[in-house]
Design a protein around this motif. Structure first.
Motif, PDB file in Angstrom:
ATOM      1  N   MET A   1     -23.097  89.539  67.162  1.00  0.00           N
ATOM      2  CA  MET A   1     -21.753  89.084  66.855  1.00  0.00           C
ATOM      3  C   MET A   1     -20.750  89.846  67.699  1.00  0.00           C
ATOM      4  O   MET A   1     -20.922  91.029  67.948  1.00  0.00           O
ATOM      5  N   ILE A   2     -19.714  89.147  68.080  1.00  0.00           N
ATOM      6  CA  ILE A   2     -18.652  89.747  68.863  1.00  0.00           C
ATOM      7  C   ILE A   2     -17.308  89.381  68.237  1.00  0.00           C
ATOM      8  O   ILE A   2     -17.046  88.215  67.950  1.00  0.00           O
ATOM      9  N   MET A   3     -16.479  90.395  68.009  1.00  0.00           N
ATOM     10  CA  MET A   3     -15.127  90.178  67.522  1.00  0.00           C
ATOM     11  C   MET A   3     -14.192  90.264  68.715  1.00  0.00           C
ATOM     12  O   MET A   3     -14.113  91.293  69.370  1.00  0.00           O
ATOM     13  N   THR A   4     -13.486  89.179  69.006  1.00  0.00           N
ATOM     14  CA  THR A   4     -12.595  89.108  70.151  1.00  0.00           C
ATOM     15  C   THR A   4     -11.149  89.203  69.676  1.00  0.00           C
ATOM     16  O   THR A   4     -10.741  88.463  68.781  1.00  0.00           O
ATOM     17  N   ASP A   5     -10.385  90.096  70.283  1.00  0.00           N
ATOM     18  CA  ASP A   5      -8.977  90.268  69.938  1.00  0.00           C
ATOM     19  C   ASP A   5      -8.186  89.086  70.486  1.00  0.00           C
ATOM     20  O   ASP A   5      -8.116  88.876  71.694  1.00  0.00           O
ATOM     21  N   VAL A  28      -5.298  90.156  65.072  1.00  0.00           N
ATOM     22  CA  VAL A  28      -6.028  88.938  64.756  1.00  0.00           C
ATOM     23  C   VAL A  28      -7.239  88.890  65.681  1.00  0.00           C
ATOM     24  O   VAL A  28      -7.120  89.098  66.890  1.00  0.00           O
ATOM     25  N   TYR A  29      -8.397  88.617  65.084  1.00  0.00           N
ATOM     26  CA  TYR A  29      -9.646  88.564  65.833  1.00  0.00           C
ATOM     27  C   TYR A  29     -10.334  87.223  65.599  1.00  0.00           C
ATOM     28  O   TYR A  29     -10.196  86.617  64.537  1.00  0.00           O
ATOM     29  N   SER A  30     -11.101  86.811  66.590  1.00  0.00           N
ATOM     30  CA  SER A  30     -11.964  85.653  66.456  1.00  0.00           C
ATOM     31  C   SER A  30     -13.394  86.161  66.312  1.00  0.00           C
ATOM     32  O   SER A  30     -13.834  87.030  67.065  1.00  0.00           O
ATOM     33  N   LEU A  31     -14.094  85.629  65.340  1.00  0.00           N
ATOM     34  CA  LEU A  31     -15.497  85.978  65.105  1.00  0.00           C
ATOM     35  C   LEU A  31     -16.256  84.655  65.040  1.00  0.00           C
ATOM     36  O   LEU A  31     -16.595  84.162  63.972  1.00  0.00           O
ATOM     37  N   GLY A  32     -16.464  84.044  66.198  1.00  0.00           N
ATOM     38  CA  GLY A  32     -17.062  82.711  66.238  1.00  0.00           C
ATOM     39  C   GLY A  32     -16.094  81.716  65.637  1.00  0.00           C
ATOM     40  O   GLY A  32     -14.950  81.616  66.058  1.00  0.00           O
TER      41      GLY A  32
END
Length: 94
Positions: A1-5, A28-32
């Motif tokens: 899993m990758i959390m993208t800012d 705010v992050y996107s996690l898929g």
């Protein structure tokens, strides 16, 4: 899993939230397919994980806690009464 800012994509939401609440830090992050909103308010922190398509999984909750609170000695309170929305809060050390 990758959390993208993805905070820069939500600048209007963040400006309004900072103006209308006592939060002093928002990311705010996107996690898929899930969106993670991390707020720090004076004395406590709050994370909201939401997904419009499916319920938030325990694996996602554990991953977010590891990424955002692993360096802190905290006891989080997890409210997942709604399966597509999970709220996690903890007190910050003074």
């Amino acid at each position: 899993m990758i959390m993208t800012d993805v905070t820069n994509s939500y600048h209007r939401f963040i400006n309004e939230e900072l103006r209308s609440s006592n939060a002093h830090f928002i990311k705010v992050y996107s996690l898929g397919n899930s969106k993670v909103v991390y707020k720090k308010k004076f004395g406590h922190a709050e994370v909201v994980i939401s997904n419009k398509i499916r319920p938030v999984t325990q694996k996602e909750i554990d991953f977010v806690l590891k990424e955002l609170a692993s360096s802190l000695e905290v006891t989080p309170t997890i409210d997942n009464a709604k399966h597509n929305l999970v709220q996690i809060t903890w007190d910050l050390a003074s």
